[in-house]
Design a protein around this motif. Structure first.
Motif, PDB file in Angstrom:
ATOM      1  N   ARG A  62       0.791  -1.225   0.000  1.00 11.10           N
ATOM      2  CA  ARG A  62       0.000   0.000   0.000  1.00 11.10           C
ATOM      3  C   ARG A  62       0.831   1.287   0.000  1.00 11.10           C
ATOM      4  O   ARG A  62       0.267   2.366   0.146  1.00 11.10           O
ATOM      5  CB  ARG A  62      -0.969  -0.005   1.197  1.00 11.10           C
ATOM      6  N   VAL A  63       2.149   1.197  -0.155  1.00  8.32           N
ATOM      7  CA  VAL A  63       2.984   2.397  -0.167  1.00  8.32           C
ATOM      8  C   VAL A  63       3.532   2.659  -1.566  1.00  8.32           C
ATOM      9  O   VAL A  63       3.354   3.744  -2.136  1.00  8.32           O
ATOM     10  CB  VAL A  63       4.145   2.271   0.848  1.00  8.32           C
ATOM     11  N   VAL A  64       4.215   1.676  -2.114  1.00  6.39           N
ATOM     12  CA  VAL A  64       4.822   1.774  -3.442  1.00  6.39           C
ATOM     13  C   VAL A  64       4.707   0.392  -4.080  1.00  6.39           C
ATOM     14  O   VAL A  64       4.775  -0.615  -3.371  1.00  6.39           O
ATOM     15  CB  VAL A  64       6.297   2.221  -3.330  1.00  6.39           C
ATOM     16  N   PRO A  65       4.488   0.302  -5.390  1.00  5.66           N
ATOM     17  CA  PRO A  65       4.377  -1.029  -6.010  1.00  5.66           C
ATOM     18  C   PRO A  65       5.657  -1.845  -5.826  1.00  5.66           C
ATOM     19  O   PRO A  65       6.755  -1.374  -6.100  1.00  5.66           O
ATOM     20  CB  PRO A  65       4.135  -0.701  -7.492  1.00  5.66           C
ATOM     21  N   ILE A  66       5.509  -3.064  -5.335  1.00  4.33           N
ATOM     22  CA  ILE A  66       6.618  -4.003  -5.176  1.00  4.33           C
ATOM     23  C   ILE A  66       6.187  -5.308  -5.824  1.00  4.33           C
ATOM     24  O   ILE A  66       5.133  -5.855  -5.480  1.00  4.33           O
ATOM     25  CB  ILE A  66       6.974  -4.230  -3.697  1.00  4.33           C
ATOM     26  N   ALA A  67       6.996  -5.790  -6.756  1.00  2.00           N
ATOM     27  CA  ALA A  67       6.616  -6.965  -7.538  1.00  2.00           C
ATOM     28  C   ALA A  67       7.612  -8.099  -7.344  1.00  2.00           C
ATOM     29  O   ALA A  67       8.720  -7.907  -6.820  1.00  2.00           O
ATOM     30  CB  ALA A  67       6.525  -6.593  -9.020  1.00  2.00           C
ATOM     31  N   LYS A  68       7.215  -9.272  -7.796  1.00  2.00           N
ATOM     32  CA  LYS A  68       8.084 -10.443  -7.770  1.00  2.00           C
ATOM     33  C   LYS A  68       9.413 -10.118  -8.442  1.00  2.00           C
ATOM     34  O   LYS A  68       9.453  -9.506  -9.509  1.00  2.00           O
ATOM     35  CB  LYS A  68       7.412 -11.606  -8.491  1.00  2.00           C
ATOM     36  N   GLY A  69      10.519 -10.471  -7.771  1.00  2.00           N
ATOM     37  CA  GLY A  69      11.847 -10.194  -8.297  1.00  2.00           C
ATOM     38  C   GLY A  69      12.460  -8.891  -7.823  1.00  2.00           C
ATOM     39  O   GLY A  69      13.661  -8.671  -7.999  1.00  2.00           O
ATOM     40  N   ASP A  70      11.658  -8.017  -7.206  1.00  2.00           N
ATOM     41  CA  ASP A  70      12.196  -6.759  -6.681  1.00  2.00           C
ATOM     42  C   ASP A  70      13.057  -7.024  -5.451  1.00  2.00           C
ATOM     43  O   ASP A  70      12.893  -8.035  -4.761  1.00  2.00           O
ATOM     44  CB  ASP A  70      11.066  -5.793  -6.313  1.00  2.00           C
ATOM     45  N   ARG A  71      13.973  -6.090  -5.186  1.00  2.00           N
ATOM     46  CA  ARG A  71      14.855  -6.197  -4.031  1.00  2.00           C
ATOM     47  C   ARG A  71      14.475  -5.159  -2.979  1.00  2.00           C
ATOM     48  O   ARG A  71      14.273  -3.983  -3.284  1.00  2.00           O
ATOM     49  CB  ARG A  71      16.307  -5.981  -4.443  1.00  2.00           C
ATOM     50  N   VAL A  72      14.418  -5.628  -1.720  1.00  2.00           N
ATOM     51  CA  VAL A  72      14.054  -4.782  -0.584  1.00  2.00           C
ATOM     52  C   VAL A  72      15.091  -4.975   0.517  1.00  2.00           C
ATOM     53  O   VAL A  72      15.487  -6.109   0.806  1.00  2.00           O
ATOM     54  CB  VAL A  72      12.648  -5.154  -0.056  1.00  2.00           C
TER      55      VAL A  72
ATOM     56  N   GLY B  22       7.961 -13.924  -3.791  1.00  2.00           N
ATOM     57  CA  GLY B  22       9.070 -13.887  -4.724  1.00  2.00           C
ATOM     58  C   GLY B  22       9.871 -12.599  -4.694  1.00  2.00           C
ATOM     59  O   GLY B  22      10.533 -12.242  -5.674  1.00  2.00           O
ATOM     60  N   ILE B  23       9.853 -11.895  -3.558  1.00  2.00           N
ATOM     61  CA  ILE B  23      10.598 -10.644  -3.385  1.00  2.00           C
ATOM     62  C   ILE B  23      11.922 -10.968  -2.699  1.00  2.00           C
ATOM     63  O   ILE B  23      11.958 -11.714  -1.719  1.00  2.00           O
ATOM     64  CB  ILE B  23       9.774  -9.637  -2.561  1.00  2.00           C
ATOM     65  N   GLU B  24      13.012 -10.423  -3.205  1.00  2.00           N
ATOM     66  CA  GLU B  24      14.352 -10.699  -2.684  1.00  2.00           C
ATOM     67  C   GLU B  24      14.640  -9.749  -1.518  1.00  2.00           C
ATOM     68  O   GLU B  24      15.014  -8.596  -1.719  1.00  2.00           O
ATOM     69  CB  GLU B  24      15.391 -10.517  -3.794  1.00  2.00           C
ATOM     70  N   LEU B  25      14.461 -10.231  -0.306  1.00  2.00           N
ATOM     71  CA  LEU B  25      14.635  -9.399   0.879  1.00  2.00           C
ATOM     72  C   LEU B  25      16.042  -9.572   1.446  1.00  2.00           C
ATOM     73  O   LEU B  25      16.494 -10.695   1.676  1.00  2.00           O
ATOM     74  CB  LEU B  25      13.589  -9.743   1.934  1.00  2.00           C
ATOM     75  N   ILE B  26      16.707  -8.447   1.660  1.00  2.00           N
ATOM     76  CA  ILE B  26      18.010  -8.403   2.332  1.00  2.00           C
ATOM     77  C   ILE B  26      17.747  -7.918   3.750  1.00  2.00           C
ATOM     78  O   ILE B  26      17.291  -6.789   3.956  1.00  2.00           O
ATOM     79  CB  ILE B  26      18.981  -7.451   1.612  1.00  2.00           C
TER      80      ILE B  26
ATOM     81  N   ALA C  65      16.363 -13.584   1.850  1.00  3.56           N
ATOM     82  CA  ALA C  65      17.232 -14.122   0.797  1.00  3.56           C
ATOM     83  C   ALA C  65      18.699 -13.914   1.131  1.00  3.56           C
ATOM     84  O   ALA C  65      19.557 -14.720   0.755  1.00  3.56           O
ATOM     85  CB  ALA C  65      16.891 -13.467  -0.535  1.00  3.56           C
ATOM     86  N   HIS C  66      19.014 -12.814   1.821  1.00  3.33           N
ATOM     87  CA  HIS C  66      20.376 -12.488   2.244  1.00  3.33           C
ATOM     88  C   HIS C  66      20.285 -11.851   3.626  1.00  3.33           C
ATOM     89  O   HIS C  66      19.298 -11.192   3.959  1.00  3.33           O
ATOM     90  CB  HIS C  66      21.040 -11.487   1.291  1.00  3.33           C
ATOM     91  N   THR C  67      21.319 -12.024   4.447  1.00 12.18           N
ATOM     92  CA  THR C  67      21.375 -11.366   5.752  1.00 12.18           C
ATOM     93  C   THR C  67      22.711 -10.656   5.918  1.00 12.18           C
ATOM     94  O   THR C  67      23.725 -11.075   5.362  1.00 12.18           O
ATOM     95  CB  THR C  67      21.175 -12.366   6.900  1.00 12.18           C
TER      96      THR C  67
ATOM     97  N   GLY D  80      22.061  -1.336  -6.013  1.00  8.15           N
ATOM     98  CA  GLY D  80      21.243  -0.892  -4.889  1.00  8.15           C
ATOM     99  C   GLY D  80      19.855  -1.501  -4.959  1.00  8.15           C
ATOM    100  O   GLY D  80      19.479  -2.164  -5.934  1.00  8.15           O
ATOM    101  N   VAL D  81      19.082  -1.291  -3.928  1.00  6.11           N
ATOM    102  CA  VAL D  81      17.730  -1.852  -3.839  1.00  6.11           C
ATOM    103  C   VAL D  81      16.700  -0.812  -4.259  1.00  6.11           C
ATOM    104  O   VAL D  81      16.959   0.388  -4.243  1.00  6.11           O
ATOM    105  CB  VAL D  81      17.418  -2.344  -2.411  1.00  6.11           C
ATOM    106  N   GLY D  82      15.527  -1.300  -4.617  1.00  3.76           N
ATOM    107  CA  GLY D  82      14.458  -0.381  -4.994  1.00  3.76           C
ATOM    108  C   GLY D  82      13.745   0.226  -3.819  1.00  3.76           C
ATOM    109  O   GLY D  82      13.218   1.340  -3.899  1.00  3.76           O
ATOM    110  N   VAL D  83      13.731  -0.500  -2.676  1.00  4.56           N
ATOM    111  CA  VAL D  83      13.003  -0.046  -1.496  1.00  4.56           C
ATOM    112  C   VAL D  83      13.798  -0.390  -0.248  1.00  4.56           C
ATOM    113  O   VAL D  83      14.339  -1.488  -0.135  1.00  4.56           O
ATOM    114  CB  VAL D  83      11.605  -0.702  -1.404  1.00  4.56           C
ATOM    115  N   VAL D  84      13.884   0.566   0.692  1.00  8.13           N
ATOM    116  CA  VAL D  84      14.374   0.299   2.042  1.00  8.13           C
ATOM    117  C   VAL D  84      13.203   0.459   2.998  1.00  8.13           C
ATOM    118  O   VAL D  84      12.461   1.441   2.925  1.00  8.13           O
ATOM    119  CB  VAL D  84      15.509   1.259   2.457  1.00  8.13           C
TER     120      VAL D  84
END
Length: 324
Positions: A133-143, A164-168, A186-188, A208-212
Motif C-alpha cells: 500500500r505504499v509503493v508497487p513491489i513486484a516479484k523479483g524486486d529487491r528490498v 518472490g521478493i528478494e529481501l536483504i 534471501a540475504h542477511t 542498490g535496492v528499490g526499497v528500504v
C-alpha cells in the motif's frame, strides 16, 4: 472494575503500574471486548517515554485479541460472542477488558488462536501495508529490511519469500541473522561486523535496492539512503533507535532523485473497509502457511515493565504477548 497496566507520567519501564479501571457499556459505534491475549509493540514504548503525546493516566497497548461481550448501536460487523482482534487507537489494550471504537476491530477466522492474533495484528498489518500500500513491489524486486529478526522483521522475511521478493535483512548478531534467514530472508547482513551499505551493493551488483524499509530510525536512516538505486523509495516507519533528524531534501536529489516517506500503520487502518481488508489478507497469509506468528516471549500482564525493559534492550526475538 478490571486490572490494567498504566502510567501516570512518562519515563522508564518502572513507571508502569497495576491499577483497577472501570469498564462500562459500549456507546454508539463501540464494543466491549474481554481480552484473552495482548501484544507488546515498540510503539508502546513511544507512548511510555512521551515521544508520542497522550493524556495521563494512560493505559498502554495498541493490540489484543479476545471475545466481544457487547456491541453498541450502529455496529454491524461484530456481535456478542465473536472472536475478534485489533491493532487500533486509542491505547488501552493492557487491560483485562475495555470499551473501544468498533471500526478497527476485526473478526477472527476459525483456525487462528488468540495468541497468534495478538502477536500478529499490529506487526502483520504493518508488513501488509509496507508491501502492498505504499509503493508497487513486484516479484523479483529487491528490498532492504532492517531489524529482520524482530517481530515485524520475521513476518516481513516470510511475506517477501511467499511473493518472490528478494529481501536483504539486517540484524545485530549472527544468531539473529540466522533467525532472519530461517524466516525467509534471501540475504542477511550482521551490521555489527559488516558494512551494510557495501554488502548491499555487493549483493545487488552495485545497483542498490528499490526499497528500504526502516523501523530502526536514527541509527540506520542516513546510510540506508546510500543503499537505494536511483529513484528508489525509503520507507521510514519506526524510531527504535530514536527519531530521524531533519532531512535536507537536496540530499535526496544528489543521491539519485530518491523518494522518502514516513508512514504509520494507523493512517492505513483509519478507513474501516481498508482495515478489514488488510486483516483478512493477513489472516489468509497465516492460514495458508505463508507466515507464522513467532512468539518468542510470554509475560503475565502484571510484568509489563519487565517486558518493556527487555524489548528496549533488544533481548527479545520475534513477538511478545501478555497472558491473562
Amino acid at each position: 472494575m478490571v486490572r490494567a497496566m498504566a502510567i501516570e507520567e512518562t519515563g522508564g519501564p518502572e513507571n508502569i503500574k497495576l491499577i483497577d479501571v472501570p469498564v462500562g457499556d459500549p456507546g454508539r459505534g463501540e464494543i466491549r471486548i474481554r481480552h484473552e491475549a495482548i501484544g507488546l509493540n515498540y510503539i508502546d514504548t513511544y507512548f511510555r517515554t512521551g515521544l508520542y503525546k497522550s493524556k495521563m493516566p494512560l493505559v498502554l497497548g495498541m493490540e489484543a485479541a479476545g471475545v466481544v461481550e457487547a456491541v453498541g448501536d450502529g455496529v454491524t460487523h461484530l456481535k456478542p460472542g465473536d472472536r475478534a482482534a485489533y491493532a487500533a487507537q486509542p491505547p488501552g489494550a493492557y487491560a483485562e477488558a475495555r470499551v473501544m471504537p468498533a471500526a478497527q476491530v476485526c473478526p477472527m477466522p476459525d483456525g487462528v488462536s488468540f495468541e497468534q492474533a495478538a502477536a500478529l495484528m499490529l506487526q502483520g498489518m504493518t508488513v501488509e501495508y509496507l508491501f502492498h500500500r505504499v509503493v508497487p513491489i513486484a516479484k523479483g524486486d529487491r528490498v532492504l529490511f532492517h531489524a529482520a529478526a524482530g517481530g515485524v522483521g520475521q513476518i516481513a522475511c516470510a511475506w517477501a519469500k511467499s511473493e518472490g521478493i528478494e529481501l536483504i535483512g539486517t540484524a545485530s548478531t549472527d544468531d539473529k541473522c540466522a533467525i532472519a534467514a530461517k524466516a525467509g530472508a534471501a540475504h542477511t547482513i550482521n551490521y555489527s561486523t559488516e558494512d551494510f551499505v557495501a554488502r548491499v551493493k555487493e549483493i545487488t551488483g552495485g545497483e542498490g535496492v528499490g526499497v528500504v524499509m526502516d523501523g530502526v530510525g536514527k541509527d540506520t536512516f542516513d546510510r540506508s539512503l546510500d543503499c537505494l538505486r536511483p529513484v528508489g523509495m525509503m520507507i521510514s516507519f519506526g524510531n527504535a533507535s530514536g527519531p530521524v533528524p531533519p532531512v535536507n531534501l537536496l540530499d535526496l536529489a544528489s543521491r539519485g532523485s530518491l523518494q522518502l516517506t514516513r508512514t504509520t500503520l494507523f493512517t492505513f487502518l483509519a478507513d474501516h473497509d481498508r482495515c478489514q481488508a488488510m486483516a483478512k489478507h493477513l489472516f489468509d497469509k497465516l492460514l495458508a502457511g505463508d507466515i507464522e506468528a513467532t512468539i518468542g516471549q510470554r509475560y503475565p500482564l502484571e510484568d509489563a515493565a519487565e517486558a518493556h525493559r527487555a524489548l528496549e534492550a533488544r533481548e527479545t526475538v520475534g513477538s511478545t504477548v501478555f497472558t491473562l
